[in-house]
Design a protein around this motif. Sequence first.
Motif, mmCIF file in Angstrom:
data_model
loop_
_atom_site.group_PDB
_atom_site.id
_atom_site.type_symbol
_atom_site.label_atom_id
_atom_site.label_comp_id
_atom_site.label_asym_id
_atom_site.label_seq_id
_atom_site.Cartn_x
_atom_site.Cartn_y
_atom_site.Cartn_z
ATOM 1 N N SER A 87 -6.929 39.502 6.038
ATOM 2 C CA SER A 87 -5.678 38.994 5.492
ATOM 3 C C SER A 87 -4.722 38.718 6.645
ATOM 4 C CB SER A 87 -5.051 40.004 4.531
ATOM 5 O OG SER A 87 -5.872 40.245 3.419
ATOM 6 N N LEU A 88 -3.737 37.869 6.392
ATOM 7 C CA LEU A 88 -2.758 37.535 7.424
ATOM 8 C C LEU A 88 -1.429 37.224 6.753
ATOM 9 C CD1 LEU A 88 -3.188 35.411 10.595
ATOM 10 C CD2 LEU A 88 -1.308 34.883 9.036
ATOM 11 N N GLY A 89 -0.350 37.700 7.361
ATOM 12 C CA GLY A 89 0.973 37.421 6.819
ATOM 13 C C GLY A 89 2.029 37.385 7.895
ATOM 14 N N ALA A 90 3.162 36.786 7.549
ATOM 15 C CA ALA A 90 4.329 36.737 8.426
ATOM 16 C C ALA A 90 5.417 37.636 7.853
ATOM 17 C CB ALA A 90 4.826 35.304 8.571
ATOM 18 N N HIS A 91 6.378 38.023 8.727
ATOM 19 C CA HIS A 91 7.380 39.021 8.319
ATOM 20 C C HIS A 91 8.714 38.757 9.032
ATOM 21 C CE1 HIS A 91 8.996 42.858 7.105
ATOM 22 N NE2 HIS A 91 7.822 43.415 6.835
ATOM 23 N N PRO A 92 9.165 37.490 9.129
ATOM 24 C CA PRO A 92 10.393 37.224 9.877
ATOM 25 C C PRO A 92 11.635 37.734 9.145
ATOM 26 C CG PRO A 92 9.643 35.221 8.791
ATOM 27 C CD PRO A 92 8.564 36.252 8.599
ATOM 28 N N ALA A 93 12.530 38.343 9.902
ATOM 29 C CA ALA A 93 13.772 38.898 9.364
ATOM 30 C C ALA A 93 14.947 38.033 9.822
ATOM 31 C CB ALA A 93 13.960 40.333 9.843
ATOM 32 N N PHE A 94 15.654 37.450 8.862
ATOM 33 C CA PHE A 94 16.762 36.556 9.163
ATOM 34 C C PHE A 94 18.095 37.265 8.932
ATOM 35 C CE2 PHE A 94 13.210 33.800 7.837
ATOM 36 C CZ PHE A 94 13.037 33.114 9.039
ATOM 37 N N ARG A 95 19.013 37.026 9.837
ATOM 38 C CA ARG A 95 20.311 37.698 9.843
ATOM 39 C C ARG A 95 21.148 37.270 8.642
ATOM 40 N NH1 ARG A 95 25.334 36.742 12.661
ATOM 41 N NH2 ARG A 95 24.554 34.708 13.307
ATOM 42 N N VAL A 96 21.695 38.253 7.948
ATOM 43 C CA VAL A 96 22.626 38.009 6.843
ATOM 44 C C VAL A 96 23.720 39.085 6.932
ATOM 45 C CG1 VAL A 96 22.913 37.799 4.347
ATOM 46 C CG2 VAL A 96 20.716 37.168 5.381
ATOM 47 N N PRO A 97 25.001 38.708 6.967
ATOM 48 C CA PRO A 97 25.524 37.343 6.835
ATOM 49 C C PRO A 97 25.329 36.518 8.111
ATOM 50 C CG PRO A 97 27.317 38.906 7.199
ATOM 51 C CD PRO A 97 26.075 39.724 7.021
ATOM 52 N N LEU A 98 25.291 35.206 7.908
ATOM 53 C CA LEU A 98 25.092 34.292 9.024
ATOM 54 C C LEU A 98 26.386 33.983 9.773
ATOM 55 C CD1 LEU A 98 22.613 31.709 7.445
ATOM 56 C CD2 LEU A 98 22.121 33.250 9.353
ATOM 57 N N VAL A 99 27.500 34.046 9.061
ATOM 58 C CA VAL A 99 28.784 33.623 9.625
ATOM 59 C C VAL A 99 29.781 34.776 9.527
ATOM 60 C CG1 VAL A 99 30.727 32.013 9.342
ATOM 61 C CG2 VAL A 99 28.371 31.196 9.051
ATOM 62 N N ALA A 100 30.500 35.022 10.603
ATOM 63 C CA ALA A 100 31.515 36.072 10.610
ATOM 64 C C ALA A 100 32.540 35.825 9.506
ATOM 65 C CB ALA A 100 32.209 36.122 11.965
ATOM 66 N N GLY A 101 32.963 36.915 8.878
ATOM 67 C CA GLY A 101 33.937 36.805 7.808
ATOM 68 C C GLY A 101 33.329 36.650 6.434
ATOM 69 N N THR A 102 31.994 36.543 6.362
ATOM 70 C CA THR A 102 31.309 36.496 5.077
ATOM 71 C C THR A 102 30.518 37.784 4.877
ATOM 72 O OG1 THR A 102 29.365 35.349 5.989
ATOM 73 C CG2 THR A 102 31.156 33.985 5.120
ATOM 74 N N GLN A 103 30.100 38.019 3.635
ATOM 75 C CA GLN A 103 29.412 39.242 3.273
ATOM 76 C C GLN A 103 27.957 38.960 2.918
ATOM 77 O OE1 GLN A 103 31.246 42.081 3.584
ATOM 78 N NE2 GLN A 103 32.876 40.681 4.247
ATOM 79 N N TYR A 104 27.164 40.028 2.879
ATOM 80 C CA TYR A 104 25.758 39.916 2.463
ATOM 81 C C TYR A 104 25.663 39.235 1.097
ATOM 82 C CZ TYR A 104 20.847 41.474 2.291
ATOM 83 O OH TYR A 104 19.465 41.524 2.247
ATOM 84 N N GLU A 105 26.532 39.644 0.179
ATOM 85 C CA GLU A 105 26.478 39.134 -1.195
ATOM 86 C C GLU A 105 26.966 37.698 -1.317
ATOM 87 O OE1 GLU A 105 27.816 41.933 -0.163
ATOM 88 O OE2 GLU A 105 26.489 43.459 -1.011
ATOM 89 N N ASP A 106 27.512 37.133 -0.244
ATOM 90 C CA ASP A 106 27.909 35.722 -0.256
ATOM 91 C C ASP A 106 26.729 34.792 -0.036
ATOM 92 O OD1 ASP A 106 30.600 36.382 -0.594
ATOM 93 O OD2 ASP A 106 30.952 36.499 1.578
ATOM 94 N N HIS A 107 25.551 35.338 0.184
ATOM 95 C CA HIS A 107 24.360 34.549 0.478
ATOM 96 C C HIS A 107 23.351 34.657 -0.660
ATOM 97 C CE1 HIS A 107 26.352 35.171 4.313
ATOM 98 N NE2 HIS A 107 25.676 34.148 4.789
ATOM 99 N N TYR A 108 22.502 33.659 -0.763
ATOM 100 C CA TYR A 108 21.494 33.655 -1.820
ATOM 101 C C TYR A 108 20.236 32.953 -1.331
ATOM 102 C CZ TYR A 108 23.144 28.836 -2.751
ATOM 103 O OH TYR A 108 23.500 27.508 -2.637
ATOM 104 N N LEU A 109 19.141 33.216 -2.028
ATOM 105 C CA LEU A 109 17.878 32.517 -1.806
ATOM 106 C C LEU A 109 17.698 31.504 -2.924
ATOM 107 C CD1 LEU A 109 15.596 35.543 -0.846
ATOM 108 C CD2 LEU A 109 16.704 33.917 0.706
ATOM 109 N N ALA A 110 17.414 30.250 -2.546
ATOM 110 C CA ALA A 110 17.229 29.176 -3.512
ATOM 111 C C ALA A 110 15.794 28.670 -3.448
ATOM 112 C CB ALA A 110 18.202 28.028 -3.228
ATOM 113 N N PHE A 111 15.189 28.480 -4.607
ATOM 114 C CA PHE A 111 13.848 27.937 -4.713
ATOM 115 C C PHE A 111 13.939 26.454 -5.072
ATOM 116 C CE2 PHE A 111 13.680 32.415 -5.581
ATOM 117 C CZ PHE A 111 12.523 32.853 -4.959
ATOM 118 N N THR A 112 12.941 25.681 -4.659
ATOM 119 C CA THR A 112 12.971 24.251 -4.945
ATOM 120 C C THR A 112 12.730 23.951 -6.418
ATOM 121 O OG1 THR A 112 10.666 24.206 -4.173
ATOM 122 C CG2 THR A 112 12.342 23.401 -2.658
ATOM 123 N N LEU A 113 12.056 24.846 -7.113
ATOM 124 C CA LEU A 113 11.762 24.656 -8.530
ATOM 125 C C LEU A 113 12.257 25.863 -9.325
ATOM 126 C CD1 LEU A 113 8.075 23.346 -8.241
ATOM 127 C CD2 LEU A 113 10.125 21.970 -8.638
#
Length: 290
Positions: A139-165
């Motif tokens: 088996s093989l998988g990736a595990h990249p961790a992306f910084r949240v929040p991305l912009v100073a002055g915003t919160q974790y809860e200000d971000h979301y994951l969007a799916f194309t469908l």
Amino acid sequence: MSITIQNTHLTVSIHEKGAELYSIRHRQHDMEYMWNGDPAFWGKTSPVLFPIVGTLKNNTYYYNDKAYTLSRHGFARDHVFEVEEQTGDSAVFLLRSREDMLTRYPFPFELRIRYMLLEDALQVAYTVTNAGPTTMYFSLGAHPAFRVPLVAGTQYEDHYLAFTLTEDAPRWPISTQGLLETTPQPFLQNTNRITLQHKLFENDAIVLKDLRSDVISLRSDKHAHGLDFTYTEFPYMGLWAAPGADFVCIEPWCGIADSVDHNQQLTVKEGIEQLEAGREWSRRWTARFY
């Protein structure tokens, strides 16, 4: 030691140990997209999961009536890769099987990981070569961790994951032993959006199977920055963050943890890949940053 590649849009850095991606900086925006690896929460940034994804039942599998032990996510992340090729905007890392690996995983292999910049996107391609005389199971998988929040002055809860469908997909719970439960729980129900909240990950990763979408985007209504993560060739998806940590992992997987009732036979493990002697197997994901 680490390797850096760049173009006019992005500068990307990768450790030779584990061929682990640890920095993606957008040059025009002067913005870092990767988690900083703070060991107080989680000391990694993007480990490579090979030759298993997730946890084995009792950390053990059986092949040809012999027991083998592997810890969670396998051993590739713990070894130094050879830098096989490097140009200004790409690099190839190579891990070859060794005797100490074969005592835990009896299949000679070569694992190559190519990092390549494509304008404002990073493409990561994995190639597994079966260097042995018999069919290889992995088996093989990736595990990249992306910084949240991305912009100073915003919160974790200000971000979301969007799916194309629009998705209707249950979550497969993870037991206290790191195994998949046999009964899924309702999760995505006629929606294409997950608002990020730390409590989402209180019970480990969100494990999803057979999503209809092939892109997950990290976005915010408070600013215009984010990323589009394309994972067409991976049938499983994990979403995870360490408790209270300011990141989210988007994890495309070819393979998955054992279920609580699995018989531990490697050849019938859910999601296991099979590769004939002398053949190659490749998968890739791409992330665009803005």
